[in-house]
Design a protein around this motif. Structure first.
Motif, PDB file in Angstrom:
ATOM      1  N   SER A   1       8.245  -4.875   7.350  1.00 24.77           N
ATOM      2  CA  SER A   1       8.191  -5.256   6.010  1.00 24.77           C
ATOM      3  C   SER A   1       8.429  -4.125   5.164  1.00 24.77           C
ATOM      4  O   SER A   1       8.312  -2.967   5.638  1.00 24.77           O
ATOM      5  CB  SER A   1       6.937  -6.013   5.634  1.00 24.77           C
ATOM      6  OG  SER A   1       6.647  -7.142   6.731  1.00 24.77           O
ATOM      7  N   GLY A   2       8.523  -4.425   3.842  1.00 27.97           N
ATOM      8  CA  GLY A   2       8.990  -3.191   2.845  1.00 27.97           C
ATOM      9  C   GLY A   2       8.909  -3.697   1.525  1.00 27.97           C
ATOM     10  O   GLY A   2       9.124  -4.937   1.292  1.00 27.97           O
TER      11      GLY A   2
ATOM     12  N   THR B   1       8.641   1.540   3.101  1.00 25.12           N
ATOM     13  CA  THR B   1       7.999   0.937   4.274  1.00 25.12           C
ATOM     14  C   THR B   1       7.348   1.983   5.082  1.00 25.12           C
ATOM     15  O   THR B   1       7.194   3.359   4.656  1.00 25.12           O
ATOM     16  CB  THR B   1       9.319   0.335   5.167  1.00 25.12           C
ATOM     17  OG1 THR B   1       8.384  -0.396   6.263  1.00 25.12           O
ATOM     18  CG2 THR B   1      10.113   1.231   5.636  1.00 25.12           C
TER      19      THR B   1
ATOM     20  N   GLY C   1       3.492  -9.973   3.579  1.00 25.91           N
ATOM     21  CA  GLY C   1       4.474  -9.211   4.671  1.00 25.91           C
ATOM     22  C   GLY C   1       5.079 -10.320   5.758  1.00 25.91           C
ATOM     23  O   GLY C   1       5.024 -11.467   5.071  1.00 25.91           O
TER      24      GLY C   1
ATOM     25  N   GLY D   1       4.535  -2.024   6.702  1.00 28.53           N
ATOM     26  CA  GLY D   1       5.369  -1.719   5.589  1.00 28.53           C
ATOM     27  C   GLY D   1       5.261  -2.705   4.409  1.00 28.53           C
ATOM     28  O   GLY D   1       6.024  -2.387   3.468  1.00 28.53           O
TER      29      GLY D   1
ATOM     30  N   VAL E   1       0.368   0.669   1.385  1.00 30.60           N
ATOM     31  CA  VAL E   1       1.449   0.147   2.340  1.00 30.60           C
ATOM     32  C   VAL E   1       0.712  -0.293   3.500  1.00 30.60           C
ATOM     33  O   VAL E   1       0.034   0.528   4.154  1.00 30.60           O
ATOM     34  CB  VAL E   1       2.398   1.364   2.370  1.00 30.60           C
ATOM     35  CG1 VAL E   1       3.394   0.777   3.554  1.00 30.60           C
ATOM     36  CG2 VAL E   1       2.931   1.790   1.257  1.00 30.60           C
TER      37      VAL E   1
END
Length: 787
Positions: free
Chosen positions: A243-244, A256, A348, A384, A397
């Protein structure tokens, strides 16, 4: 792109090419000159579906035929006509899609937060491309992304509400007049309007603004959430997901974890550090592949497990893009103000969600300057992703899951304050809104290529007036740095010695190191196959070899000082090396079998080639001095036309092991051999780009009931979605044997579009192709551009 002739209507030369390959396999004792010429002709690229290759028959002695046998026609299938998609009028609703109760109206009250567009439709096939453009008071407000029709969800016919607009702010959608334009495959099929009414002022006593709910905060944040997929280990491993967060929507910067884009050895998972970016357009639907991005090591911190990415390509057409993107970005919080017990929201794409967005609520359990721990649930794929505070701001994060000694576990996020310097440094780098030009700047010299006459204008841009023309091959001096107009570079130039001056499009201007890089090719214009040289503007034609035998398929050494090629001067096909300026030949291989199609490695150390020395055509590699011979492929099918990766570690080549021609990759370090293309038709003649991320090749496509041979380009990290470069007219035949210019902006190739084989030049982005060799009575083929 809809006009082509059937593959069965091939020129006599192409039929002879196919027969030549057959003669190679069944007539090892025929006269050597006839046999060697056949080796240089292209394979017959057919529409035959995958089938088991037949065994090679026992060779028998033959004589050179005096007449060309009539080719056996290959039956083709005429596709059934596709029904035309039909669309009913658009209606608007606030109630949602599916079976929910809908309020259909042409106007909606103030504070409306969501409006759905619904219509009846018929005859929609899977992945039909369409766009939904929403306008507010005449200006584009939302949408314009290329989408694909989902028949699994909506079916081919029926009634659905597949698109909508929303604004979850307290005031809802802005008041004004809205217009929706629906396009299918660039054709507008419906248009409708509605209005959001302005709020009626009602005097009320001042009240405190209610705090947004956790649901509101989550849905607002999902616009900046992305799913990341990383093609792993140069296509030979399983893709890796994560994920980011979009942290700079204008420049396309994504934050990320470093471990999302690397392996356990801390290495990027592919050569260019490329990843696929899926955007979250609807929190209740799977994300949509929207962009390619690239890791920015200079703005990443492996020791903190943080990485920054920047968008580089649009996924819809593989086109390079540098913004500005106008994407939503997540607001930054202050991880130093976090307190134990604060509520948090985790967003996410964990594995357990099976490709869909997941969010979980929790509270801060512990925190320090580096880590924030929460009791909210997390899993693989969350890495991320976002940890948000009660204001919907990014405070961490998501990085790992920590098991406690008493059971259970904690979601652990890297504190956002540690990532802030990376983001600020990347954002302040002032990324150009245009790609960095590989072409010269002020006081450099360029040449006009690939257009008969190039217009000069009195300013940068097509809207400016024309002030003159300059012919192909004209050299110009660049007077100032280029200007980007959103589509192309513009250069202010002057023609030396004439005083002619104006602005010219960079699409047709090449730097002198490209314009003066010679191109080798094979031709029979002097009675037998020889190697000739010319320049990219069609000038400078010169003969390189002069022998009664046949020479063909040359390849340059990386320094441009030597060439390697095939010749039958010894009685069979062998490889020879000579100075590019001419002179004495040096024989590289000595074998009674035939060695053909050599190509020099970019590092200059090795030469790959094709040989039938083990009984069928396989790929071999030999050192540039003729030592260290090594067989690379092992199968009973036809393998040929190798091309090196820029780092000299892999080869892409054509193979018929699947029953038709496909592209394969082999890693020379590990020996791992993988299929790259899976088209039901034929893919052949690959050429690896200087940048390493693309491969040009001959693609066979079905269009309008015809099979067409065109030049295509695929991204090595997304080979299933190639783009087409050449656009032939109906009745025009084979386009093939592409090779790249040194700067990757041009492709030179062979085409029969003028009735015989000629050498053509086309921009790598596609467009008009120019004839360089212009010899109607000869066959010119197999170009190789010096580096």
């Amino acid at each position: 792109m809809s006009r082509r002739r059937n593959v069965l209507v091939a020129s006599s030369l192409f039929v002879l090419g196919a027969l030549g390959l057959i003669l190679i396999l069944i007539a090892t004792h025929e006269p050597s000159h006839t046999r060697f010429i056949a080796m240089f002709l292209p394979p017959t690229l057919t529409s035959t579906p995958t089938q088991t290759p037949t065994a090679t028959p026992t060779p028998t002695e033959t004589q050179t035929p005096t007449a060309t046998p009539t080719p056996t026609a290959t039956p083709t299938r005429t596709p059934s006509p596709t029904p035309t998609p039909q669309f009913g009028p658009i209606t608007f609703s606030t109630g949602g899609p599916g079976g929910e109760t809908r309020q259909v109206s042409g106007s909606f009250p103030a504070n409306t937060k969501e409006v759905y567009a619904c219509w009846e439709y018929q005859n929609l096939i899977s992945r039909t491309p369409y766009r939904a453009r929403w306008y507010l008071d005449g200006s584009l407000w939302s949408g314009d992304e290329l989408l694909a029709w989902d028949t699994a969800r909506y079916g081919r016919s029926g009634m659905a509400c597949p698109t909508h607009i929303r604004d979850y702010d307290a005031d809802g959608l802005p008041a004004g007049n809205y217009r929706l334009e629906l396009f299918v495959d660039q054709r507008q099929v419906q248009m409708a309007t509605f209005a959001i009414l302005a709020p009626t002022p009602v005097p009320t006593p001042p009240t405190a603004t209610p705090r947004p709910t956790i649901r509101d905060l989550g849905r607002q944040a999902t616009g900046a959430l992305v799913q990341i997929w990383v093609p792993n280990d140069r296509l030979f491993g399983k893709a890796k997901g994560g994920s980011g967060s979009i942290v700079d929507g204008e420049q396309g910067l994504i934050l990320t974890n470093w471990h999302v884009v690397t392996n356990w050895r801390d290495e990027l998972l592919n050569d260019g550090g490329y990843v696929q970016i899926y955007r979250t357009l609807d929190p209740d639907q799977p994300p949509v592949l929207s962009y390619w991005a690239r890791v920015l090591p200079a703005y990443s911190a492996p020791d903190l497990d943080l990485a920054l990415l920047q968008i580089t390509h649009r996924a819809s057409d593989q086109a390079r893009t540098t913004g500005p993107f106008g994407l939503p970005q997540i607001p930054m919080g202050n991880s130093g103000s976090v307190r134990t017990g604060d509520p948090v929201l985790l967003l996410g794409y964990p594995d357990y969600a099976q490709g869909r967005l997941s969010w979980t609520e929790g509270v801060v359990a512990t925190h320090d300057d580096e880590w924030i721990r929460s009791d909210a649930e997390t899993s693989h794929g969350h890495s991320g992703g976002m940890m948000l505070n009660r204001e919907g701001k990014l405070i961490g994060v998501l990085t790992l899951y920590e098991t406690t000694s008493v059971g259970g576990g904690l979601a652990v996020a890297r504190a956002i304050d540690l990532a802030r310097p990376l983001i600020e440094a990347a954002s302040s780098a002032q990324w150009s809104p245009a790609p960095t030009p590989s072409t010269p700047v002020t006081n450099e010299r360029m040449m006009v290529l690939n257009v008969d006459r190039l217009n000069l204008r009195n300013g940068p841009g097509l809207e400016n007036s024309k002030v003159g023309e300059i012919a192909r091959g004209t050299m110009v001096d660049v007077l100032r740095d280029p200007v980007w107009d959103g589509e192309r570079f513009w250069y202010e130039v002057q023609v030396p010695g004439t005083g002619q001056r104006g602005w010219a499009s960079g699409v047709y201007l090449a730097p002198m190191h490209v314009a003066t890089s010679p191109i080798l090719f094979t031709t029979d214009r002097d009675g037998s196959d020889d190697i000739y040289r010319l320049l990219p503007d069609g000038s400078g034609l010169a003969r390189v070899t002069n022998d009664p035998g046949s020479e063909g398929y040359p390849s340059w050494s990386p320094d441009g000082g030597s060439i390697v090629f095939s010749s039958d001067r010894s009685g069979n096909g062998d490889l020879y090396v000579m100075s590019a300026a001419g002179g004495q030949w040096t024989r590289l291989t000595h074998h009674p079998a035939d060695d053909i199609h050599p190509v020099w490695s970019p590092d200059g150390s090795r030469i790959a080639f094709v040989s039938d020395r083990d009984g069928d055509w396989e790929i071999y590699v030999v050192n540039a001095d003729g030592t260290g011979l090594r067989q690379v492929t092992y199968n009973g099918a036809w393998d040929s036309f190798p091309s090196w990766s820029p780092d000299s570690t892999r080869l892409v080549y054509t193979s018929r092991r699947t029953g038709n021609y496909d592209l394969f990759l082999v890693d020379l370090t590990t020996g791992v051999d993988e299929q790259l293309t899976v088209s039901p038709y034929s893919d052949a003649h690959p050429s690896w780009s200087p940048g390493g991320d693309e491969i040009a090749y001959t693609m066979v496509i079905a269009e309008g009931g015809q099979l067409l041979r065109e030049i295509g380009v695929l991204n090595i990290y997304d080979p299933a979605h190639p783009r087409r470069v050449t656009e032939s007219e109906p009745g025009q035949a084979f386009n093939g044997y592409p090779d790249w210019s040194p700067d990757g902006r041009w492709i030179v190739f062979t085409s029969e579009r003028d009735g015989n084989d000629e050498i053509y030049l086309v921009a790598a982005r596609g467009g008009w192709a120019s004839n360089l060799s212009s010899a109607p009575a000869s066959s010119d083929r197999g170009p190789a551009w010096s580096r």
